[in-house]
Write an enzyme that holds these catalytic residues in place. Sequence first.
Site, PDB file in Angstrom:
ATOM      1  N   CYS A  81       0.835  -1.218   0.000  1.00 14.67           N
ATOM      2  CA  CYS A  81       0.000   0.000   0.000  1.00 14.67           C
ATOM      3  C   CYS A  81       0.864   1.261   0.000  1.00 14.67           C
ATOM      4  CB  CYS A  81      -0.984  -0.033   1.169  1.00 14.67           C
ATOM      5  SG  CYS A  81      -2.311  -1.222   0.894  1.00 14.67           S
ATOM      6  N   HIS A 167      -3.657  -5.301   1.110  1.00 13.74           N
ATOM      7  CA  HIS A 167      -3.078  -5.811   2.354  1.00 13.74           C
ATOM      8  C   HIS A 167      -3.081  -7.341   2.353  1.00 13.74           C
ATOM      9  CE1 HIS A 167      -2.596  -2.132   4.774  1.00 13.74           C
ATOM     10  NE2 HIS A 167      -3.629  -1.689   4.085  1.00 13.74           N
ATOM     11  N   GLU A 169      -1.728  -9.207   4.510  1.00 15.26           N
ATOM     12  CA  GLU A 169      -1.621  -9.710   5.881  1.00 15.26           C
ATOM     13  C   GLU A 169      -2.955  -9.954   6.565  1.00 15.26           C
ATOM     14  OE1 GLU A 169      -1.138  -5.159   6.228  1.00 15.26           O
ATOM     15  OE2 GLU A 169      -0.809  -6.756   4.771  1.00 15.26           O
ATOM     16  N   ASP A 224      -3.048 -13.411  28.989  1.00 14.14           N
ATOM     17  CA  ASP A 224      -1.841 -12.595  28.875  1.00 14.14           C
ATOM     18  C   ASP A 224      -1.087 -12.503  30.197  1.00 14.14           C
ATOM     19  OD1 ASP A 224      -3.015 -12.212  26.415  1.00 14.14           O
ATOM     20  OD2 ASP A 224      -3.776 -10.228  26.907  1.00 14.14           O
ATOM     21  N   LYS A 363      -2.301 -12.778  20.445  1.00 12.65           N
ATOM     22  CA  LYS A 363      -2.916 -13.683  21.419  1.00 12.65           C
ATOM     23  C   LYS A 363      -2.601 -15.143  21.138  1.00 12.65           C
ATOM     24  CE  LYS A 363      -5.655 -12.455  24.060  1.00 12.65           C
ATOM     25  NZ  LYS A 363      -5.562 -11.990  25.453  1.00 12.65           N
TER      26      LYS A 363
END
Length: 507
Positions: A81, A167, A169, A224, A363
């Site tokens: 991009c 994109h 990803e 976490d 995560k």
Amino acid sequence: MEEIQHVAVLDFGSQYTQLIVRRVRELGYFAKLYALEDFPNIGKPGAIILSGGPKSTADPDAPDLDFDQLDAFGVPVLGVCYGMQLMNIKFGGKVHPSDRREYGPAKLNPKEYTGLYEGINHESQVWMSHSDTVSELGKDATVLAENQHGTPVSLRFGERYFGIQFHPEVTHSHEGTRILHNFLLQAENLEAFHIEDFKREIVEGIRETVGDRQIVCGVSGGVDSTVLAVLLHEAGVNIRAIFVDHGLMRKDEGDEVRNNFHRMGVPIETVNCADRFLGALEGVDDPEKKRSIIGNLFIDVFWDSVGDAEMLAQGTLYPDVIESASNAKSKASVIKTHHNRVARILELQEQGKVLEPLAELFKDEVRALGISLGIPADILNRHPFPGPGLAVRCPGIITEDRLEIIRECDAIFINQLKEQGWYDKTWQAYAGLVPVKTVGVKGDERSYEWAIALRAVISEDAMTADWVELPYSILRETSHRILNEVKGINRVLYDVSTKPPASIEWE
């Protein structure tokens, strides 16, 4: 023997930049994210990726890069991009700012199904997010692919420079990971990525950073902070794990947290301070103020509890960092302030007193790290729970009555998901109060009570999310029980919003 090299990702400020790092790691290669200010001090990469970003190349303060220094690395470069637009300009082309932003799905039509597009399906879906358009191709540019309107969306400059206007990803680009893989095949001697190797690197970093100092770790029972506490315990540093019961927890959560840490052999201390938090939040309805109050109070409670503790450890993940855009070098736009990125903590960071060993992970990578640490699966597979707790599921002012309604509704919903085998099929699910009263009928009488919203989403990384198409039987039974068992509710809604444009939490 040739040196093994990593993949360097240069951050131009896209909200999805870290996803590129993650995708590269999923493909089995080690990747690192660098701020533009770090360039060219990025080691000896085997490949370089220029991320997207929120700026226009026409902006006076548009991020720039010295392509002579970039070329000196002599490795394949992929511009995504903004990265492609900058690449086109550097090769003598032009980029035209447009009044219309192209955002959403598009069809990819490669000129040839080789190289970058080896094995890609015809009219594969890709995800666009840009407002500028290449108006004149740079020197020696070759168009590799177009969209369904015939607009160039992928370019090549010479042998080593590649550009894509979409994109790859994000999951909305259906074959984006394969395109990234095809790009990485242009490189040589890339370093492999394994979570065990990453664990050893993190543990060594903790020992080196903490040394003999005492470090305070706040635990909530979430994935976490749990992985963080066990990681610190594994590193053998002087840790005090503190569970702050701030009155914003789910039903019976305090007992569950204490039992889980007992199972893992990590001692924790409990600080009961619900009155202190709820008192500070009284009458506050602005979500940013809520987050700030909770975040700063957390630090006050830690320091009040441990006295002369020398460091603070946090289970901050990369989505927290990128949405807050709290890194001074970040080019990203601020989405919202996370409780662990408030000013008080940033001040401690400047003093070298904050440790965030998970801040480059997503995560699912944290869960993989937890598996390598031997944490039980039922603990690792708990749904994410926000640091500010139920405060972000209670829009408007926070009262104990409203919190109790949320707790009861949430417990009913989660139990239904578990009983019917849907808990592990969802990334996150909860009940949130809608601060609007509606007219209803109960016992042949008029009622005027609150509405509750149920939310269940699927996601890989919390950067994007889609709502779960739950069976009607679950929604019906959950609604029936809430309306009959929870006082103060006469209407149940199901949230069918995606992220973006909505966030996963309501505040």
